[in-house]
Design a protein around this motif. Structure first.
Motif, PDB file in Angstrom:
ATOM      1  N   ILE A 205      -3.645-109.682  67.095  1.00  0.00           N
ATOM      2  CA  ILE A 205      -2.420-109.591  67.891  1.00  0.00           C
ATOM      3  C   ILE A 205      -1.952-110.953  68.410  1.00  0.00           C
ATOM      4  N   ASN A 206      -2.855-111.787  68.873  1.00  0.00           N
ATOM      5  CA  ASN A 206      -2.444-113.079  69.417  1.00  0.00           C
ATOM      6  C   ASN A 206      -1.779-113.962  68.373  1.00  0.00           C
ATOM      7  N   HIS A 207      -2.258-113.892  67.141  1.00  0.00           N
ATOM      8  CA  HIS A 207      -1.641-114.687  66.077  1.00  0.00           C
ATOM      9  C   HIS A 207      -0.192-114.251  65.851  1.00  0.00           C
ATOM     10  N   TYR A 208       0.027-112.950  65.830  1.00  0.00           N
ATOM     11  CA  TYR A 208       1.397-112.458  65.638  1.00  0.00           C
ATOM     12  C   TYR A 208       2.293-112.855  66.809  1.00  0.00           C
ATOM     13  N   ILE A 209       1.801-112.731  68.018  1.00  0.00           N
ATOM     14  CA  ILE A 209       2.606-113.096  69.193  1.00  0.00           C
ATOM     15  C   ILE A 209       2.952-114.587  69.167  1.00  0.00           C
ATOM     16  N   LYS A 210       1.995-115.431  68.772  1.00  0.00           N
ATOM     17  CA  LYS A 210       2.263-116.873  68.660  1.00  0.00           C
ATOM     18  C   LYS A 210       3.333-117.174  67.612  1.00  0.00           C
ATOM     19  N   ASN A 211       3.539-116.233  66.686  1.00  0.00           N
ATOM     20  CA  ASN A 211       4.532-116.401  65.628  1.00  0.00           C
ATOM     21  C   ASN A 211       5.785-115.576  65.883  1.00  0.00           C
ATOM     22  N   ASN A 212       6.080-115.373  67.175  1.00  0.00           N
ATOM     23  CA  ASN A 212       7.328-114.746  67.626  1.00  0.00           C
ATOM     24  C   ASN A 212       7.475-113.267  67.286  1.00  0.00           C
ATOM     25  N   PHE A 213       6.364-112.575  67.088  1.00  0.00           N
ATOM     26  CA  PHE A 213       6.411-111.125  66.933  1.00  0.00           C
ATOM     27  C   PHE A 213       6.367-110.512  68.321  1.00  0.00           C
ATOM     28  N   LYS A 214       7.015-109.380  68.467  1.00  0.00           N
ATOM     29  CA  LYS A 214       7.029-108.644  69.732  1.00  0.00           C
ATOM     30  C   LYS A 214       6.324-107.307  69.539  1.00  0.00           C
ATOM     31  N   VAL A 215       5.581-106.892  70.554  1.00  0.00           N
ATOM     32  CA  VAL A 215       4.941-105.576  70.521  1.00  0.00           C
ATOM     33  C   VAL A 215       6.024-104.524  70.719  1.00  0.00           C
ATOM     34  N   VAL A 216       6.113-103.589  69.772  1.00  0.00           N
ATOM     35  CA  VAL A 216       7.127-102.534  69.863  1.00  0.00           C
ATOM     36  C   VAL A 216       6.530-101.160  70.129  1.00  0.00           C
TER      37      VAL A 216
END
Length: 122
Positions: free
Chosen positions: A97-108
């Protein structure tokens, strides 16, 4: 080296991957990361008309911490961008999850063991 792989190449990791909670998606195209001709990590994706869905990422415990997940992520992002796709979705564990968040992904959406993330601004 990263290349497309067949499901038969995953046999030695299948048990560990499933124990970690990975549910294999049969429609995903899989890519493997190879080190000295040995498969050390894999991930997949499904391409739709207007979005890509990242699936089935797994790095065996013995190979974690070497950046293989990041390299496979970047490889898939390169494919997505080359196709002009602007939206990527993924279902993440606590490990990714942290990798995705660092790459501008948002939890939906939040599930018991997973989080669904999305980036619509590629």
């Amino acid at each position: 080296m990263i290349r497309k792989i067949e499901r038969a190449e995953l046999q030695r990791f299948k048990s560990e991957a499933e124990k970690s909670g990975l549910v294999f998606c049969e429609s995903a195209v899989l890519y493997g990361y190879f080190l000295n001709n040995e498969l050390v990590a894999f991930s997949g994706m499904i391409i739709y008309k207007n979005k890509a869905v990242f699936k089935n990422s797994f790095v065996p415990e013995i190979h974690r911490g070497n950046g293989y997940f990041k390299k496979l992520f970047n490889y898939r992002m390169g494919i997505v961008k080359s196709l002009g796709i602007k939206k990527v979705e993924a279902t993440c564990t606590d490990m990714s999850i942290n990798h995705y968040i660092k790459n501008n992904f948002k939890v939906v959406k939040v599930f018991k063991k997973f989080k669904k993330v999305s980036n619509e601004n590629l």
